[in-house]
Design a protein around this motif. Sequence first.
Motif, PDB file in Angstrom:
ATOM      1  N   PRO A 107       0.837  -1.209   0.000  1.00  0.00           N
ATOM      2  CA  PRO A 107       0.000   0.000   0.000  1.00  0.00           C
ATOM      3  C   PRO A 107       0.867   1.253   0.000  1.00  0.00           C
ATOM      4  CG  PRO A 107       0.178  -0.875   2.216  1.00  0.00           C
ATOM      5  CD  PRO A 107       0.951  -1.822   1.336  1.00  0.00           C
ATOM      6  N   ARG A 108       0.228   2.398  -0.131  1.00  0.00           N
ATOM      7  CA  ARG A 108       0.969   3.650  -0.047  1.00  0.00           C
ATOM      8  C   ARG A 108       1.452   3.838   1.391  1.00  0.00           C
ATOM      9  NH1 ARG A 108      -1.673   7.812   2.383  1.00  0.00           N
ATOM     10  NH2 ARG A 108      -3.886   7.526   2.843  1.00  0.00           N
ATOM     11  N   LYS A 109       2.529   4.576   1.538  1.00  0.00           N
ATOM     12  CA  LYS A 109       3.070   4.850   2.863  1.00  0.00           C
ATOM     13  C   LYS A 109       2.186   5.880   3.569  1.00  0.00           C
ATOM     14  CE  LYS A 109       6.834   2.374   2.195  1.00  0.00           C
ATOM     15  NZ  LYS A 109       7.092   1.107   2.928  1.00  0.00           N
ATOM     16  N   ASP A 110       1.710   5.544   4.760  1.00  0.00           N
ATOM     17  CA  ASP A 110       0.851   6.481   5.482  1.00  0.00           C
ATOM     18  C   ASP A 110       1.256   6.658   6.941  1.00  0.00           C
ATOM     19  OD1 ASP A 110       0.034   4.151   6.714  1.00  0.00           O
ATOM     20  OD2 ASP A 110      -2.027   4.226   5.993  1.00  0.00           O
ATOM     21  N   SER A 161       3.032  -0.310   4.962  1.00  0.00           N
ATOM     22  CA  SER A 161       2.635   1.096   4.821  1.00  0.00           C
ATOM     23  C   SER A 161       3.509   2.035   5.645  1.00  0.00           C
ATOM     24  CB  SER A 161       1.174   1.267   5.243  1.00  0.00           C
ATOM     25  OG  SER A 161       1.022   1.132   6.649  1.00  0.00           O
ATOM     26  N   CYS A 162       4.468   1.499   6.405  1.00  0.00           N
ATOM     27  CA  CYS A 162       5.312   2.324   7.273  1.00  0.00           C
ATOM     28  C   CYS A 162       6.634   2.672   6.587  1.00  0.00           C
ATOM     29  CB  CYS A 162       5.606   1.573   8.576  1.00  0.00           C
ATOM     30  SG  CYS A 162       4.132   1.220   9.568  1.00  0.00           S
ATOM     31  N   LYS A 195      -0.165  -5.477   5.457  1.00  0.00           N
ATOM     32  CA  LYS A 195      -0.427  -4.174   4.841  1.00  0.00           C
ATOM     33  C   LYS A 195       0.015  -3.038   5.763  1.00  0.00           C
ATOM     34  CE  LYS A 195      -4.240  -5.556   1.838  1.00  0.00           C
ATOM     35  NZ  LYS A 195      -5.701  -5.402   1.545  1.00  0.00           N
ATOM     36  N   GLN A 196      -0.224  -3.202   7.068  1.00  0.00           N
ATOM     37  CA  GLN A 196       0.190  -2.162   8.005  1.00  0.00           C
ATOM     38  C   GLN A 196       1.708  -2.019   8.034  1.00  0.00           C
ATOM     39  OE1 GLN A 196      -1.684  -3.280  11.721  1.00  0.00           O
ATOM     40  NE2 GLN A 196      -3.379  -1.889  11.351  1.00  0.00           N
TER      41      GLN A 196
END
Length: 260
Positions: free
Chosen positions: A119-122, A167-168, A163-164
């Motif tokens: 996923p995108r980095k958030d 995303s970091c 996913k978490q």
Amino acid sequence: MGKTIEMYWWNDQPNLGDRLNPLIVERLFGVRVRRVEMERATLVGIGSCLHRLARSIAARPRDIHVWGTGYPFDEEPAIGHACVRHWAIRGRLTQRHSALDGVTLGDPGLLACHLVDAPRKDAPVGLVPHLWNRADAEVLRARERFPRLKVIDVRRHPVEVMKQIASCEVVLSSALHGLVIADSFGVPNQWVTFTTPPHGGEWKFRDYYSVYDMPPPAPRPFRADMLQRAQLEQVAAAYRPRETARIQRSLVRAFPRDHI
């Protein structure tokens, strides 16, 4: 999916590495997986459970295949029974303890990046406490001081956890498979420790890192001030990408689909 494989993994509590087993085997190799107890299993994969296999040898009615498994420590007797077929084991410490030559090395958790799209980095940083560290005082202090910290619960569904982690920007983990998954996605990471160590201490971590042609990282005691920007930048700058692609290819080739 045609064939069904009876597989063992530890499930006394929901835990990340163990719960990756059916996802990786079913999605990457096109077979069904049914969890059974060690005495009935024909395959054992991700996890520190070779000591459990050693204790079940006398009760085994048939062969069992080992793919990427390790010991939690070196205090258990090595498995020398003819019914155990080793296709891959986690690292060189397990290899030496088992007196095995010519076997594929690596933790199959490194195949995580083939299960979900990154996923995108958030989040600037994710913290992955081991099961026994979730309520540690430093974790609670970090939550209060750094509202953008993503504390990742290894009891959640593995797809969500993967996913978490992906995303970091940086991951700090006292859980082995928090580090393995971060390496799988190429996320800079740091092995951290808490007052309560995981079962087996550092042995399984050093076993995992032994497969790479570089010095193993040193664990750092976790403190909330590690989450300051300058500290995280140091972690990112010090991280060296590991040879995950080579190990991933070896693990896929070693999977014993046609032998079970």
